[in-house]
Design an enzyme around this catalytic site. Structure first.
Site, PDB file in Angstrom:
ATOM      1  N   GLU A 103      14.712   8.485  -0.286  1.00  0.00           N
ATOM      2  CA  GLU A 103      15.514   9.024  -0.301  1.00  0.00           C
ATOM      3  C   GLU A 103      16.878   8.841  -1.028  1.00  0.00           C
ATOM      4  O   GLU A 103      17.628   7.906  -1.122  1.00  0.00           O
ATOM      5  CB  GLU A 103      15.814   9.124   1.298  1.00  0.00           C
ATOM      6  CG  GLU A 103      17.509   9.514   2.044  1.00  0.00           C
ATOM      7  CD  GLU A 103      17.408   8.791   2.997  1.00  0.00           C
ATOM      8  OE1 GLU A 103      18.095   8.888   3.895  1.00  0.00           O
ATOM      9  OE2 GLU A 103      16.867   8.644   4.043  1.00  0.00           O
TER      10      GLU A 103
ATOM     11  N   GLU B  67      27.467  12.044   2.156  1.00  0.00           N
ATOM     12  CA  GLU B  67      27.600  12.157   4.054  1.00  0.00           C
ATOM     13  C   GLU B  67      28.612  11.884   4.183  1.00  0.00           C
ATOM     14  O   GLU B  67      28.958  11.182   3.927  1.00  0.00           O
ATOM     15  CB  GLU B  67      26.790  10.851   3.992  1.00  0.00           C
ATOM     16  CG  GLU B  67      25.045  10.659   3.719  1.00  0.00           C
ATOM     17  CD  GLU B  67      23.768   9.877   4.386  1.00  0.00           C
ATOM     18  OE1 GLU B  67      23.618   9.999   5.909  1.00  0.00           O
ATOM     19  OE2 GLU B  67      23.749   8.808   3.720  1.00  0.00           O
TER      20      GLU B  67
END
Length: 677
Positions: free
Chosen positions: A137, A142
């Site tokens: 990932e 974010e």
């Protein structure tokens, strides 16, 4: 997601000049310039599972939560009257993947204070085979983290992260259940990232991964082109864009604690991928049409007509799920070729098996095709046949003794079985198990033999124009849906019982009352997908006669596509606020719903459930429906208006129907897509 600094932060190798200063060539982009989201690139995760992070929102495919406007993809979080939240999560799984290069997205963030968690990230293409975090990932963006909330800088900070499977016995970082490494370095900024657009990007090479914001590199990891520990980052990845509400990142777990202004909009101006123009490697882009299969695809077959046959050990593996009840052998008593599969099933325990894929099999050209195989048995046992997908769950059809709909007879002889893939609602771009069998505990031992398993491509869709009759005795329709031939009427879960009919027209109607299940539903479901594009215009309508005296809320819907809760639209009828001038007076009322009220969510070129009735909260004492038809379907050669013929000639062979059970199920109440951990 673990937000602590990793014990292996030494793998970060200091800031460097952003790759934006280097030569590069644009190789793929989505500028969101059209009128709608490009479904050839993006699909959705849907549901309210918490997504492994205790998130609060329900993800939907609703155009209220994700839409294109003024050259932007807008992902919008909404708060409902009951305090719950909806939002959207788009992914390119099975549609577009890439390997190496520079990726960037120009994004404007919503006000994050407090509880919003926007993200732009990617997962390895083998997610369906190895799961997380072994697929790898990469979190390019974010925002909304708890530390920034506490510091009062939440709208000025973002973070990037790397996750992968850690196989070393001496690793003690204990990040993400001890299975991955989490390398996070906040992009500190005095700029309010919610006031304007910023470019969030990553440069990915065989040796390193660099993440940056607005041409300033802040986080770098060395992956080493020969280091097997980072193999997750040497394969194709797919993209994800989402706006979560609450969860472990902001450390907010109650709806009442979300104070961020609603609606909240995440604007995405573009996503672009560049080749870095490095002679030692190149960027690889893979689109769905590049990997899509065509022709007859064999799963276990020696047929001469096959375009391709999957190979055991290379493409797929055969797994028996319960060794106590089921054993597999190769039999010489084949239906075709030299070999067949024989399963000896022992009484007393459930049984099951599956052909598990080594990769996601792209059967996008087969959604309207068939799963074909030969089978023989003498058992009366119900046998479930299924397929599974990474992007849309699994689906099953039951072969029931005494029902030879799909061709199976229980006489110990070989029989050809053919199941329309429209009955198996999965994401056909990402088939992870190509053929499955399951069954409850049998009362006695039996033998099940299978041979010549293959997929055949999609058949041409029926494409009505003008007036399309679904359940009516009007003779002048341009085309007709014939029950038992084109599809059937399915009562969901035995939730409706037949009541006395008082037809609006002709000799028959659909008259029901609830069986007491606390919910109810039914649908006209086609055996193959319908192309209703002719009705995707400003004047076409779905028409029906309706009467009830009940105050119970219900919905009328349509469904397109193969994945549960994607491509579906419901229109709510609630006592006191019924739409389209409907009245609950126990009298017949004609209702005409503009098809445009459905087509914002329903792909009218690929409709499978043509008319649905659903009540999710309580029983209904009486409801009667009649005279269902579409009107106003235009064509190139015929300009049909919205007028409907008025002569009512009785055609009982058209309206006569048999309720079917168990083949077509209602929308999942809590559908779950791939989880993010």
């Amino acid at each position: 997601m673990n937000l602590k600094k990793s014990a292996i932060a030494a793998a970060i190798v200091g800031a460097c000049v952003s790759s934006l200063a280097n030569s590069k060539t644009l190789v793929w982009e989505d500028n969101f310039d059209g009128d709608s989201i490009d479904k050839s690139v993006w699909t959705y995760d849907v549901g309210n599972s918490g997504w492994g992070n205790n998130e609060l929102q329900t993800y939907t495919d609703d155009s209220a939560n994700a839409y294109v406007e003024d050259g932007n993809l807008i992902i919008q979080a909404l708060q409902n009257d009951d305090g719950s939240f909806t939002s959207a999560r788009l992914k390119s799984l099975g549609r577009m993947t890439y390997k190496y290069g520079t990726i960037e997205a120009r994004i404007k963030l919503p006000d994050l204070d407090a509880g919003l968690w926007p993200a732009f990230w990617q997962l390895g293409g083998d997610y369906g085979q190895v799961g997380w975090p072994a697929c790898g990932e990469l979190d390019i963006l974010e925002a909304g983290m708890a530390d920034a909330l506490s510091a009062g800088t939440v709208n000025s900070e973002v973070s990037g992260a790397f996750h992968w499977w850690h196989e070393s016995d001496d690793y003690t970082g204990q990040a993400d259940y001890g299975q991955s490494k989490n390398l996070i370095d906040d992009f500190g900024s005095s700029t309010d990232l919610t006031e304007d657009y910023h470019i969030f990007g990553m440069t990915w090479t065989p040796d390193s991964i660099v993440m940056w914001v607005d041409d300033e590199a802040n986080e770098i990891i060395s992956i080493g082109s020969e280091d097997p520990a980072f193999d997750e980052f040497r394969q194709h990845h797919f993209l994800i864009l989402n706006l979560a509400v609450g969860g472990v990142f902001p450390e907010i777990y109650a709806n009442s604690e979300i104070t961020a202004p609603m609606p909240a909009k995440m604007y995405v101006d573009y996503v672009r991928i560049y080749d870095n123009d490095d002679s030692s490697y190149s960027t690889e882009i893979s689109l769905a049409e590049d990997t899509a299969k065509t022709g007859d695809i064999g799963v276990f077959s020696e047929g001469s007509n096959l375009s391709e046959s999957l190979q055991l050990g290379t493409d797929t593996e055969l797994y028996v799920w319960n060794q106590n009840s089921m054993s597999a052998t190769v039999s010489a008593e084949a239906a075709e070729g030299d070999e067949a599969l024989q399963f000896d099933i022992t009484a007393g325990e459930w049984f099951g098996m599956g052909f598990w894929m080594h990769y996601d099999l792209n059967l996008m050209n087969y959604e309207n095709g068939h799963l074909n195989f030969k089978m023989k048995t003498t058992s009366s046992q119900t046998i479930g046949i299924g397929i599974s997908s990474t992007g849309g769950g699994d689906a099953w059809v039951d072969l029931v003794d005494g029902d030879d709909t799909y061709g199976l007879e229980r006489d110990g002889e070989w029989h050809q079985v053919s199941i329309p893939l429209s009955k198996l609602g999965v994401d056909f771009n990402t088939i992870s198990q190509a053929f499955m069998i399951r069954g409850d505990a049998a009362s006695e031992d039996f033998v099940l033999s299978i041979d010549d398993i293959y997929f055949s491509e999609s058949v041409e869709k029926t494409a009505p124009t003008g007036v399309f009759s679904l359940y009516t005795e009007t003779a002048e329709a341009n085309s007709t849906f014939t029950l038992g031939t084109d599809g059937n009427l399915y009562i969901w879960g035995d939730t409706l019982l037949e009541a006395t009919q008082t037809p609006f027209e002709g000799e028959e109607s659909l008259s029901y009352y609830s069986s007491g299940a606390g919910w109810f539903g039914m649908a006209f479901t086609a055996d193959s997908y319908y192309d209703l594009s002719a009705f995707d215009n400003d004047t076409a309508t779905l028409n029906f006669a309706l009467k009830t005296s009940s105050e119970t809320t219900f919905k009328i819907g349509m469904k397109s596509g193969s994945v549960s809760d994607i491509g579906q639209q419901w229109i709510e009828f609630a006592s006191g606020s019924d739409p389209y001038e409907f009245a609950r007076d126990g009298e017949w009322h004609q209702v005409s719903i503009p098809v445009s009220d459905f087509s914002s969510e329903v792909d009218m070129s690929n409709v499978i459930q043509l008319f649905e009735l659903l009540g999710v909260d309580g029983d209904i004492s009486d409801i009667e429906i009649d005279d269902i038809y579409f009107s106003g379907g235009s064509s190139d050669s015929d300009s049909n208006d919205n007028c409907r013929p008025h002569s009512h000639k009785c055609h009982p062979h058209h309206k006569r129907h048999k309720h079917r059970h168990g083949n077509c199920t209602p929308p999942a109440r809590c559908a779950q897509g791939p989880r993010r951990h």
